[in-house]
Motif scaffolding. Structure first.
Motif, PDB file in Angstrom:
ATOM      1  N   SER A  66       0.846  -1.193   0.000  1.00 28.10           N
ATOM      2  CA  SER A  66       0.000   0.000   0.000  1.00 28.10           C
ATOM      3  C   SER A  66       0.881   1.241   0.000  1.00 28.10           C
ATOM      4  N   ASP A  67       0.382   2.309  -0.632  1.00 30.89           N
ATOM      5  CA  ASP A  67       1.039   3.600  -0.417  1.00 30.89           C
ATOM      6  C   ASP A  67       0.717   3.990   1.014  1.00 30.89           C
ATOM      7  N   GLY A  68       1.538   4.660   1.711  1.00 29.37           N
ATOM      8  CA  GLY A  68       2.779   5.355   1.517  1.00 29.37           C
ATOM      9  C   GLY A  68       2.593   6.777   0.952  1.00 29.37           C
ATOM     10  N   VAL A  72      -1.504   5.080   5.602  1.00 32.94           N
ATOM     11  CA  VAL A  72      -1.840   3.927   4.774  1.00 32.94           C
ATOM     12  C   VAL A  72      -3.022   4.313   3.878  1.00 32.94           C
ATOM     13  N   ARG A  73      -2.828   4.166   2.601  1.00 32.07           N
ATOM     14  CA  ARG A  73      -3.807   4.607   1.605  1.00 32.07           C
ATOM     15  C   ARG A  73      -5.109   3.811   1.730  1.00 32.07           C
ATOM     16  N   PRO A  74      -6.254   4.420   1.383  1.00 35.82           N
ATOM     17  CA  PRO A  74      -7.484   3.630   1.373  1.00 35.82           C
ATOM     18  C   PRO A  74      -7.378   2.480   0.363  1.00 35.82           C
ATOM     19  N   GLY A 142       6.010  18.587  -8.859  1.00 36.17           N
ATOM     20  CA  GLY A 142       4.721  18.337  -8.217  1.00 36.17           C
ATOM     21  C   GLY A 142       4.776  17.402  -7.030  1.00 36.17           C
ATOM     22  N   ARG A 143       5.863  16.669  -6.872  1.00 35.30           N
ATOM     23  CA  ARG A 143       5.919  15.686  -5.784  1.00 35.30           C
ATOM     24  C   ARG A 143       6.899  16.032  -4.687  1.00 35.30           C
ATOM     25  N   ASN A 144       7.407  17.246  -4.676  1.00 36.62           N
ATOM     26  CA  ASN A 144       8.375  17.586  -3.623  1.00 36.62           C
ATOM     27  C   ASN A 144       7.823  17.352  -2.227  1.00 36.62           C
ATOM     28  N   VAL A 175      11.781   2.282  -0.198  1.00 32.47           N
ATOM     29  CA  VAL A 175      12.297   3.631  -0.436  1.00 32.47           C
ATOM     30  C   VAL A 175      12.195   3.929  -1.933  1.00 32.47           C
ATOM     31  N   LYS A 176      11.733   5.148  -2.265  1.00 32.77           N
ATOM     32  CA  LYS A 176      11.443   5.439  -3.669  1.00 32.77           C
ATOM     33  C   LYS A 176      11.801   6.882  -3.998  1.00 32.77           C
ATOM     34  N   HIS A 177      11.898   7.306  -5.227  1.00 25.24           N
ATOM     35  CA  HIS A 177      11.852   6.546  -6.471  1.00 25.24           C
ATOM     36  C   HIS A 177      13.277   6.554  -6.987  1.00 25.24           C
ATOM     37  N   TYR A 178      13.890   5.394  -6.988  1.00 32.33           N
ATOM     38  CA  TYR A 178      15.310   5.221  -7.280  1.00 32.33           C
ATOM     39  C   TYR A 178      15.542   5.285  -8.787  1.00 32.33           C
ATOM     40  N   ILE A 219      12.935  -1.509  -2.480  1.00 34.43           N
ATOM     41  CA  ILE A 219      13.228  -0.216  -3.112  1.00 34.43           C
ATOM     42  C   ILE A 219      12.435  -0.142  -4.407  1.00 34.43           C
ATOM     43  N   MET A 220      11.926   1.050  -4.717  1.00 35.05           N
ATOM     44  CA  MET A 220      11.122   1.196  -5.932  1.00 35.05           C
ATOM     45  C   MET A 220      11.914   1.949  -6.998  1.00 35.05           C
ATOM     46  N   GLY A 221      11.998   1.363  -8.181  1.00 39.02           N
ATOM     47  CA  GLY A 221      12.666   2.022  -9.307  1.00 39.02           C
ATOM     48  C   GLY A 221      11.817   3.178  -9.812  1.00 39.02           C
ATOM     49  N   ALA A 222      12.489   4.214 -10.309  1.00 35.10           N
ATOM     50  CA  ALA A 222      11.772   5.398 -10.788  1.00 35.10           C
ATOM     51  C   ALA A 222      11.228   5.174 -12.200  1.00 35.10           C
ATOM     52  N   TYR A 223      10.317   6.057 -12.615  1.00 31.94           N
ATOM     53  CA  TYR A 223       9.732   5.976 -13.962  1.00 31.94           C
ATOM     54  C   TYR A 223      10.712   6.379 -15.060  1.00 31.94           C
ATOM     55  N   ASN A 224      11.546   7.380 -14.751  1.00 30.02           N
ATOM     56  CA  ASN A 224      12.368   7.999 -15.784  1.00 30.02           C
ATOM     57  C   ASN A 224      13.525   7.101 -16.200  1.00 30.02           C
ATOM     58  N   THR A 254       9.137  -2.360  -9.365  1.00 26.21           N
ATOM     59  CA  THR A 254       8.957  -1.265 -10.336  1.00 26.21           C
ATOM     60  C   THR A 254       8.062  -0.214  -9.716  1.00 26.21           C
ATOM     61  N   ASP A 255       8.170   1.021 -10.201  1.00 22.11           N
ATOM     62  CA  ASP A 255       7.044   1.905  -9.978  1.00 22.11           C
ATOM     63  C   ASP A 255       5.927   1.343 -10.861  1.00 22.11           C
ATOM     64  N   TRP A 256       4.703   1.789 -10.596  1.00 20.90           N
ATOM     65  CA  TRP A 256       3.549   1.162 -11.257  1.00 20.90           C
ATOM     66  C   TRP A 256       3.542   1.456 -12.763  1.00 20.90           C
ATOM     67  N   CYS A 469       1.031  17.901  -6.748  1.00 19.89           N
ATOM     68  CA  CYS A 469       0.313  16.672  -7.116  1.00 19.89           C
ATOM     69  C   CYS A 469       1.162  15.821  -8.046  1.00 19.89           C
ATOM     70  N   GLU A 470       1.071  14.526  -7.824  1.00 21.65           N
ATOM     71  CA  GLU A 470       1.762  13.580  -8.685  1.00 21.65           C
ATOM     72  C   GLU A 470       1.255  13.689 -10.125  1.00 21.65           C
ATOM     73  N   GLY A 471       2.137  13.427 -11.070  1.00 19.14           N
ATOM     74  CA  GLY A 471       1.716  13.331 -12.462  1.00 19.14           C
ATOM     75  C   GLY A 471       1.916  14.601 -13.274  1.00 19.14           C
TER      76      GLY A 471
HETATM   77  C1  BGC Z   1       3.742   6.295  -7.864  1.00 17.79           C
HETATM   78  C2  BGC Z   1       4.320   5.538  -6.694  1.00 17.79           C
HETATM   79  C3  BGC Z   1       3.247   4.751  -6.021  1.00 17.79           C
HETATM   80  C4  BGC Z   1       2.602   3.810  -7.034  1.00 17.79           C
HETATM   81  C5  BGC Z   1       1.493   2.964  -6.467  1.00 17.79           C
HETATM   82  C6  BGC Z   1       2.958   5.385  -8.792  1.00 17.79           C
HETATM   83  O1  BGC Z   1       2.278   6.115  -9.748  1.00 17.79           O
HETATM   84  O2  BGC Z   1       4.759   6.940  -8.581  1.00 17.79           O
HETATM   85  O3  BGC Z   1       4.937   6.417  -5.808  1.00 17.79           O
HETATM   86  O4  BGC Z   1       3.774   4.049  -4.941  1.00 17.79           O
HETATM   87  O5  BGC Z   1       2.056   4.588  -8.080  1.00 17.79           O
HETATM   88  O6  BGC Z   1       0.388   3.730  -6.170  1.00 17.79           O
END
Ligand code: BGC
Length: 723
Positions: A66-68, A72-74, A142-144, A175-178, A219-224, A254-256, A469-471
């Motif tokens: 779960s996020d994080g 804890v995310r819904p 957006g994610r700072n 730990v993310k996003h590597y 550890i979560m890999g980054a998108y870029n 992976t990141d998602w 905001c993310e994205g």
């Molecule tokens: C985010 C991650 C998040 C994952 C799962 C991705 O879009 O970048 O930080 O953990 O989604 O929700």
């Protein structure tokens, strides 16, 4: 029969095993021997949005995530991003990580991690997708708000206890996003080009600390991309650095949707693939996951002998290790949800993280007994800040708004409220224009403000798309929704004016000279309103310090100074041209005065730093500098400050930042109290990353130690030398 008995015996021993120990490795090997190739491959990818399958016949459970990172995310639906609609998934919303970083308090970070881990454990999560430690490079990112600021040492010191706290509950931190995911614009493809020196000195240290000191389990890999390869399956980042140099033994996730290739995923260090879309098949609950890069295509290459079986065995070994540490750990606790202690910790972090940026004529704190009428203006006084923002969204059991916090604290005063502006509702990925009329809101706010003795403006950013905001990144450095004009007019109306900035980012302040007091209040979680009121009333003396620089103008920021190729890139590549000079390192070195400096934060009392000294004048490699300092609270109220120690080297064979944070300590003192503190700094930590030898090097010669209470408030400079 013999097979059955041995499996049975093995299972018994698994379940009796308790926590992971080195002896567990033998059990993991035996389990791997019992797994079929198909079962192994199935363990390497998702079976739903947030889970991976177990292997029933061997008693291997599913792995749930779960996020994080702030709570804890819904619950999310099995096969879509929609909320699952549960009624028992309300959680404690802890303050955003920028706020945690602003506390400069590693002990508090441990408490935060432990409480969050308890909530994750209660909700039966095995991996909590956080914390994030991407370095603050631009105020537009957006994610700072989900990260720990611009300094690698600060982020390292805070990430380690957070991880330990979470993991003590038998929940893996992730730990993310590597790594190098320092902007949201084009995050899913942009290729980052950066020097090795900047990579090792600025962007990697917090991840390294998470792995080596925090012993993080995932550890979560980054998108870029980095150097033309996606980070989730990047040979250098995963194989050479993470699993090679740092000896990481956990699982790379992976990141998602961040995997893009089967062979690279298999060979370049990815262990677990999550969130990938499969050409429309993701809408089907049946087969989509089977077509992930680490699913059927991987199985086929293994069957054909094109990828050795040891490759999948290594991934399964890491996944099983994570399971022994989490869902198969029989000594883990049961966790706890929404406890009073969790609320108290959320409030403690929130109040300790709020930064008093400006306080002319000691206008704050406000006396609860004599203040008669307060006008609370601004949408952020009532807007929920625990929802929105992307994957860090929360469904808080409760959230005290700033307005309610102020109403409760000033129970005998008249509290008026007017929105002043409206941002419109926000859906993930889009902002819906408000139906409210901007002019009427503005006028109503001015009329309301005229009736009060004191105005508190509560504005800033929010977690809508293109805000924090993310994205997507922010589009401009200034405040949105016409707030600048409103702030100017309100400040002109009444000099008894406080501005509370709710944001995870620096903003432009064209009205700075007209506004007497400013509080940086972050996204504070469930206890937001109480924490803000605690600071406004002086019930808690502010002690937060900025974890990143506020530049006057966007161009003053290093990444932006170098133009579009540096930020945001040309849509394919981007070049980190400022190199190691990120944040205050840039401002200090180039003598560009910031609006507010890294480490800055005022108090309602004053501190005196005296008897500052190092234990020696000359040091050798492997030595430790013991820096001591007497700190006195010379004011009238109890409070805390952060003694910050920076080190610089004027003459060097490489370009250096004027100074870099090398140690800090937060200290609480009663009025009149003094204490002597000692901050150890290892000479080895003064090394720079030498690209010609691909290693760290401590240069000989003269260094300057700077000791103070902010990067721009240095009390003493001390010369030392290293031989
Ligand atoms: C985010 C991650 C998040 C994952 C799962 C991705 O879009 O970048 O930080 O953990 O989604 O929700």
């Amino acid at each position: 029969m013999k097979y059955l008995i041995s499996t049975f015996v093995l299972l018994l021993s698994i379940h009796a095993s308790g926590q992971y120990t080195p002896a567990t490795e033998a059990k993991i090997d035996s389990l791997i021997n019992l797994l079929t190739l198909e079962e192994k491959v199935a363990m390497c990818h998702a079976q739903s949005k947030f889970s991976t399958p177990g292997v029933d016949r061997l008693g291997i459970p599913e792995l749930w995530m779960s996020d994080g990172p702030h709570g804890v995310r819904p619950e999310i639906s099995w096969d879509s991003w929609a909320h699952a609609g549960w009624t028992n998934d309300f959680s404690t919303a802890f303050p955003a990580l920028t706020c945690l970083a602003a506390t400069f308090n590693p002990e508090l970070s441990y408490k935060y991690g432990f409480a969050l881990g308890q909530e994750a454990r209660y909700r039966e999560k095995d991996i909590l997708l956080g914390p994030g430690v991407n370095i603050y490079r631009t105020p537009l990112n957006g994610r700072n708000f989900e990260y720990m600021g611009e300094d690698p040492l600060l982020a390292s010191k805070l990430v380690v206890p957070y991880i330990k706290g979470v993991q003590e509950n038998g929940v893996a931190a992730c730990v993310k996003h590597y790594v190098l995911n320092n902007q949201e614009k084009w995050r899913s493809h942009i290729n980052v080009e950066i020097s090795d020196r900047a990579l090792y000195e600025i962007y990697l240290p917090a991840f390294k600390a998470a792995v080596i000191e925090g012993e993080v389990w995932s550890i979560m890999g980054a998108y870029n991309q980095y150097r033309g390869q996606f980070c989730s399956h990047n040979e250098r980042l995963n194989n050479t650095i993470l699993k090679g140099e740092w000896g990481f033994d956990g699982v790379v996730i992976t990141d998602w949707g961040a995997a893009h290739d089967t062979r690279q995923s298999a060979m370049y260090g990815l262990d677990l693939e999550m969130g990938t879309g499969t050409d429309g098949l993701t809408t089907s609950a049946e087969n989509a996951y089977d077509y992930y890069y680490l699913a059927k295509p991987f199985l086929e290459l293994l069957r054909a002998g094109e990828i050795p079986e040891e490759v999948v065995n290594d991934k399964v070994r890491r996944i099983l290790r994570t399971m022994y540490r989490t869902n198969m750990n029989t000594s883990k606790g049961f966790g706890k949800m929404n406890s009073n202690t969790h609320s108290e910790i959320a409030r403690e972090v929130a109040t300790e993280g709020i930064v008093l940026l400006k306080n002319e004529s000691s206008l704050l704190p406000l006396d609860v007994n004599t203040t008669k009428t307060i006008a609370v203006i601004g949408e952020n006084a009532t807007r929920s800040m625990t929802i929105g923002g992307g994957s860090s969204e929360l469904k808080a059991k409760y959230e005290i708004s700033p307005l309610v916090g102020i109403q409760k604290a000033f129970s005998s005063a008249t509290i008026l409220h007017s929105m002043g502006y409206a941002s419109g509702p926000s859906l993930y990925g889009e902002t819906i224009p408000t139906v409210l009329d901007a002019d009427s809101l503005y006028k109503a706010a001015i009329e309301t403000a005229k009736k009060a003795d004191f105005i508190v403006f509560i504005g800033g950013l929010n977690k809508s798309y293109q805000q924090d905001c993310e994205g997507a990144d922010r589009l401009v450095y200034g405040l949105p929704y016409g707030q600048d004009e409103l702030i100017k007019e309100l400040a002109g109306l009444n000099k008894n004016f406080s501005l509370v900035l709710v944001s995870g980012n620096a903003i432009e302040m064209p009205w700075i000279d007209e506004v007497p007091t400013i509080l940086q209040a972050w996204y504070l979680g469930s206890e937001a309103g109480f924490a803000i009121a605690d600071i406004i009333t002086g019930k808690v003396n502010p002690s937060g310090k900025l974890p990143f620089t506020f530049p006057v103008a966007l161009e003053d920021n290093a990444a932006h100074h170098f133009g579009e190729l540096s930020y945001p890139g040309d849509s394919i590549n981007q070049y980190y041209k400022e190199d190691i000079l990120v944040g205050y390192r840039w401002h200090d070195t180039k003598e560009i005065e910031p609006l507010f400096a890294f480490g800055h934060g005022l108090s309602y009392t004053q501190f005196e730093l005296t008897k500052i000294g190092a234990d020696q004048k000359k040091y050798a490699l492997n030595d430790i500098i013991f820096l001591s300092c007497e700190v006195k609270n010379s004011g009238k109220v109890a409070g805390a400050t952060v003694v910050q120690v920076y080190v610089g080297k004027e003459k060097s064979k490489v370009e250096r930042a004027k100074k870099e944070l090398k140690g800090f300590k937060k200290i609480y003192l009663e009025p009149g109290e003094s204490q002597t503190i000692e901050i150890p700094i290892s000479i080895n930590n003064l090394a720079f990353y030498n690209e010609t030898i691909s290693g760290w090097e401590v240069e000989e010669g003269a260094y300057t130690i700077y000791v103070g209470e902010a990067s721009d408030k240095i009390t003493r400079e001390i010369a030392i030398s290293v031989k």
